[in-house]
Design a protein around this motif. Structure first.
Motif, mmCIF file in Angstrom:
data_model
loop_
_atom_site.group_PDB
_atom_site.id
_atom_site.type_symbol
_atom_site.label_atom_id
_atom_site.label_comp_id
_atom_site.label_asym_id
_atom_site.label_seq_id
_atom_site.Cartn_x
_atom_site.Cartn_y
_atom_site.Cartn_z
ATOM 1 N N ARG A 1 0.820 -1.356 0.019
ATOM 2 C CA ARG A 1 -0.114 0.072 -0.184
ATOM 3 C C ARG A 1 0.805 1.402 -0.013
ATOM 4 O O ARG A 1 0.620 2.164 -0.899
ATOM 5 C CB ARG A 1 -1.029 0.003 1.167
ATOM 6 C CG ARG A 1 -2.060 1.227 1.249
ATOM 7 C CD ARG A 1 -2.534 1.274 2.604
ATOM 8 N NE ARG A 1 -1.689 1.515 3.746
ATOM 9 C CZ ARG A 1 -1.322 2.831 3.950
ATOM 10 N NH1 ARG A 1 -1.539 3.656 3.205
ATOM 11 N NH2 ARG A 1 -0.504 3.003 4.843
ATOM 12 N N LYS A 2 1.862 0.967 0.858
ATOM 13 C CA LYS A 2 2.960 2.315 0.958
ATOM 14 C C LYS A 2 3.595 2.592 -0.475
ATOM 15 O O LYS A 2 3.665 3.770 -1.005
ATOM 16 C CB LYS A 2 3.755 2.305 2.040
ATOM 17 C CG LYS A 2 3.176 2.405 3.314
ATOM 18 C CD LYS A 2 4.303 2.262 4.364
ATOM 19 C CE LYS A 2 3.692 2.209 5.750
ATOM 20 N NZ LYS A 2 4.716 1.853 6.816
ATOM 21 N N SER A 3 3.911 1.491 -1.052
ATOM 22 C CA SER A 3 4.657 1.748 -2.416
ATOM 23 C C SER A 3 3.730 2.106 -3.288
ATOM 24 O O SER A 3 4.274 3.096 -4.253
ATOM 25 C CB SER A 3 5.107 0.180 -2.663
ATOM 26 O OG SER A 3 5.824 0.142 -3.922
ATOM 27 N N GLN A 4 2.656 1.632 -3.607
ATOM 28 C CA GLN A 4 1.630 2.402 -4.469
ATOM 29 C C GLN A 4 1.501 3.788 -4.277
ATOM 30 O O GLN A 4 1.245 4.403 -5.504
ATOM 31 C CB GLN A 4 0.211 1.304 -4.355
ATOM 32 C CG GLN A 4 -0.602 1.786 -5.670
ATOM 33 C CD GLN A 4 -1.739 0.628 -5.632
ATOM 34 O OE1 GLN A 4 -1.963 -0.127 -4.939
ATOM 35 N NE2 GLN A 4 -2.819 0.977 -6.371
ATOM 36 N N LYS A 5 1.276 4.083 -2.996
ATOM 37 C CA LYS A 5 0.826 5.363 -2.684
ATOM 38 C C LYS A 5 2.092 6.249 -3.084
ATOM 39 O O LYS A 5 1.765 7.471 -3.761
ATOM 40 C CB LYS A 5 0.720 5.679 -1.172
ATOM 41 C CG LYS A 5 0.430 6.981 -0.829
ATOM 42 C CD LYS A 5 0.030 7.102 0.595
ATOM 43 C CE LYS A 5 -0.308 8.861 0.810
ATOM 44 N NZ LYS A 5 -0.384 8.865 2.503
ATOM 45 N N ARG A 6 3.450 5.834 -3.031
ATOM 46 C CA ARG A 6 4.420 6.770 -3.431
ATOM 47 C C ARG A 6 4.757 6.620 -4.917
ATOM 48 O O ARG A 6 5.213 7.653 -5.398
ATOM 49 C CB ARG A 6 5.639 6.297 -2.641
ATOM 50 C CG ARG A 6 6.941 7.122 -2.675
ATOM 51 C CD ARG A 6 8.080 6.565 -1.831
ATOM 52 N NE ARG A 6 9.100 7.507 -1.927
ATOM 53 C CZ ARG A 6 9.336 8.673 -1.561
ATOM 54 N NH1 ARG A 6 8.373 9.111 -0.768
ATOM 55 N NH2 ARG A 6 10.533 9.391 -1.735
ATOM 56 N N TYR A 7 4.746 5.528 -5.459
ATOM 57 C CA TYR A 7 5.159 5.210 -7.025
ATOM 58 C C TYR A 7 4.189 5.102 -7.843
ATOM 59 O O TYR A 7 4.471 4.834 -8.940
ATOM 60 C CB TYR A 7 6.204 3.978 -6.644
ATOM 61 C CG TYR A 7 7.356 4.206 -5.990
ATOM 62 C CD1 TYR A 7 8.257 5.247 -6.186
ATOM 63 C CD2 TYR A 7 7.290 3.422 -4.843
ATOM 64 C CE1 TYR A 7 9.479 5.694 -5.061
ATOM 65 C CE2 TYR A 7 8.664 3.382 -3.958
ATOM 66 C CZ TYR A 7 9.417 4.513 -3.920
ATOM 67 O OH TYR A 7 10.605 4.534 -3.223
ATOM 68 N N GLY A 8 2.785 4.856 -7.410
ATOM 69 C CA GLY A 8 1.692 4.505 -8.206
ATOM 70 C C GLY A 8 1.781 2.808 -8.516
ATOM 71 O O GLY A 8 2.307 2.335 -7.793
ATOM 72 N N SER A 9 0.772 2.329 -9.557
ATOM 73 C CA SER A 9 0.666 0.953 -9.751
ATOM 74 C C SER A 9 1.855 0.535 -10.131
ATOM 75 O O SER A 9 2.659 0.783 -10.764
ATOM 76 C CB SER A 9 -0.544 0.968 -10.505
ATOM 77 O OG SER A 9 -1.606 1.485 -10.190
ATOM 78 N N ALA A 10 1.924 -0.732 -9.339
ATOM 79 C CA ALA A 10 3.170 -1.510 -9.830
ATOM 80 C C ALA A 10 3.125 -1.988 -11.261
ATOM 81 O O ALA A 10 2.156 -2.448 -11.613
ATOM 82 C CB ALA A 10 3.297 -2.645 -8.775
ATOM 83 N N VAL A 11 4.340 -1.982 -12.008
ATOM 84 C CA VAL A 11 4.267 -2.223 -13.248
ATOM 85 C C VAL A 11 4.291 -4.107 -13.269
ATOM 86 O O VAL A 11 4.714 -4.752 -12.384
ATOM 87 C CB VAL A 11 5.955 -1.986 -13.631
ATOM 88 C CG1 VAL A 11 6.944 -2.741 -13.241
ATOM 89 C CG2 VAL A 11 5.853 -2.217 -15.367
ATOM 90 N N ASN A 12 3.627 -4.440 -14.291
ATOM 91 C CA ASN A 12 3.789 -6.000 -14.436
ATOM 92 C C ASN A 12 5.111 -6.365 -15.287
ATOM 93 O O ASN A 12 5.301 -5.979 -16.225
ATOM 94 C CB ASN A 12 2.513 -6.198 -15.770
ATOM 95 C CG ASN A 12 2.573 -7.626 -15.879
ATOM 96 O OD1 ASN A 12 2.925 -8.644 -15.138
ATOM 97 N ND2 ASN A 12 1.787 -7.962 -16.775
ATOM 98 N N ILE A 13 5.637 -7.254 -14.395
ATOM 99 C CA ILE A 13 6.938 -7.692 -14.799
ATOM 100 C C ILE A 13 6.928 -9.207 -15.327
ATOM 101 O O ILE A 13 7.726 -10.034 -15.178
ATOM 102 C CB ILE A 13 8.033 -7.627 -13.711
ATOM 103 C CG1 ILE A 13 7.627 -8.343 -12.287
ATOM 104 C CG2 ILE A 13 8.440 -6.047 -13.529
ATOM 105 C CD1 ILE A 13 8.570 -8.137 -11.355
ATOM 106 N N GLU A 14 5.719 -9.638 -15.297
ATOM 107 C CA GLU A 14 5.733 -11.215 -15.865
ATOM 108 C C GLU A 14 5.706 -11.130 -17.518
ATOM 109 O O GLU A 14 5.040 -10.310 -18.032
ATOM 110 C CB GLU A 14 4.347 -11.788 -15.402
ATOM 111 C CG GLU A 14 4.098 -12.046 -13.873
ATOM 112 C CD GLU A 14 5.062 -12.693 -13.322
ATOM 113 O OE1 GLU A 14 5.453 -13.821 -14.086
ATOM 114 O OE2 GLU A 14 5.433 -12.643 -12.191
#
Length: 419
Positions: free
Chosen positions: A245-258
């Motif tokens: 949650r903290k990471s998404q708040k700071r950097y936005g949605s996580a990139v899909n790395i699959e």
């Protein structure tokens, strides 16, 4: 609330879970010869019992004769499976396995110069004594990094370390139980997890991350120039919902790395640029892929050049442990727009170029199939610290370059057996 269904092949499945726990018992007591002998005997017999239990239930398993016959044919042609069966017979009818204690010594001079040799030593001989014995000859290397790995091997299988050999047998048996389980009931079973926590009812057809055949605690490293040991330290960062949650708040949605690592690399570079502009720095990150799926990741830390050599060879060890066939390495790097040579005609690395070097984000990709890619995004900093990203430079293909940018991944590429 729906109750969990019981396992349709619980006897065989429980024996397989026993084997998982016993494998860790061997690994945990690796430096205790008598304990290794005891746990290994139990593990070898336990693996044979998996098939015995399955055969007892064959009348209840649809298509048993077909898929079990296929397994038997494959096992007969597999040296490790034959060794496992023969070893069980030796243990039950004759004596213990004839174990030999070896020391695998790896010398790393630089990205290109390296050697590996196996030596037989008493199992409790201190590493310093092993090192002194090996390097008593003045003709041996006196610079670089040396790694000593402890190894147990069976005299009947001298080319395979026992953790590696028994893990491969376990994977084959796990694949067999997965086939049987699916034939009896495609639904998940209700067998409970046990100690250690990684021993669950999940059926693996590829190496489990917990079954590391190159663990750091079985290796010791020495910096020959500094005349001291190098301690390997690893920290586990738990991916909790709160951290996400903290990471998404700071950097936005996580990139899909699959996906295919070559195709994933531009997405990683895009996200790395956003992170750099936000934090003004970016830690190095390595992702390990197996068949286009990320199976592990790590954040390496380099204190000096010898430490970098060592770390990347340990990364190659991890690739081997995971059966990874793709890797992506993201880091900050020094970048130069042209080449300069020193007085001996050697290329001067960008890190030693002084004012005509610039900073860059660098994404390196390599696959076991021989596909490679390099993405470089130069950046500058304003007097107020703001990051200005430049245009990305992308180079991909099937051949390795000659300017050394893939040196970081050279230990991994060599481990895959590529030129």
């Amino acid at each position: 609330m729906t109750a969990k269904k019981s396992c349709p092949i619980s006897a065989a499945h429980k024996r397989l879970m026993d084997c998982h726990a016993m494998w860790h018992a061997v690994a945990d007591d690796y430096m205790k010869p008598e304990n290794v002998r005891m746990h290994l005997n139990s593990l070898i017999q336990g693996m044979r019992n998996v098939t015995f239990m399955l055969q007892k239930q064959k009348s209840t398993l649809p298509g048993f004769e077909e898929w079990y016959t296929e397994f038997q044919a494959a096992a007969k042609s597999n040296p490790l499976m034959r060794w496992s069966v023969n070893s069980r017979n030796r243990i039950v009818k004759e004596s213990d396995l004839e174990l030999l204690s070896e020391a695998k010594v790896r010398w790393i001079g630089d990205w290109v110069r390296k050697q590996e040799r196996n030596f037989t030593f008493p199992p409790r001989m201190p590493s310093q004594a092993i090192l002194a014995t090996i390097f008593s000859d003045p003709g041996n290397p006196q610079m670089g990094v040396v790694t000593i790995s402890r190894r147990w091997v069976d005299k009947a299988l001298p080319d395979r370390e026992i953790l590696s050999a028994t893990r491969e047998v376990f994977i084959n048996l796990s694949t067999l139980i997965a086939t049987a389980h699916n034939a009896a009931s495609p639904e998940k079973c209700g067998l409970a997890a046990r100690e250690p926590a990684c021993v669950t009812s999940a059926l693996a057809t590829e190496p489990l991350a917990c079954m590391d055949i190159n663990p750091g605690w079985l290796q010791e490293h020495f910096d020959l120039e500094a005349g001291r040991g190098i301690e390997e330290v690893a920290y586990l960062v738990e991916q909790t919902p709160e951290n996400c949650r903290k990471s998404q708040k700071r950097y936005g949605s996580a990139v899909n790395i699959e996906g295919n690592p070559i195709e994933v690399a531009p997405r990683i570079m895009e996200q790395a640029g956003k992170t750099l502009m936000r934090d003004k720095k970016h830690v190095p990150i390595i992702w390990f892929f197996r068949d286009n799926v990320v199976v592990d990741s790590m954040v390496p830390i380099f204190f000096n050049q010898n430490g970098k050599y060592l770390t990347m060879h340990r990364v190659a060890d991890r690739v081997e442990s995971l059966h990874a066939n793709g890797i992506i390495f993201l880091n900050e790097a020094w970048y130069a727009k042209d080449e300069k040579l020193d007085k001996d005609g050697q290329i001067i690395p960008p890190r030693d170029r002084g004012r005509d070097r610039c900073e860059a984000l660098h994404v390196l990709v390599a696959t076991e199939s021989g596909k490679y890619a390099s993405l470089v995004t130069p950046f500058t900093r304003t007097i107020f610290g703001k990051i200005i990203l430049g245009e990305s430079i992308i180079d991909s293909g099937t051949g390795l370059d000659n300017d050394g940018q893939f040196n970081l991944l050279r230990p991994v590429i060599d481990r895959w057996g590529k030129e």
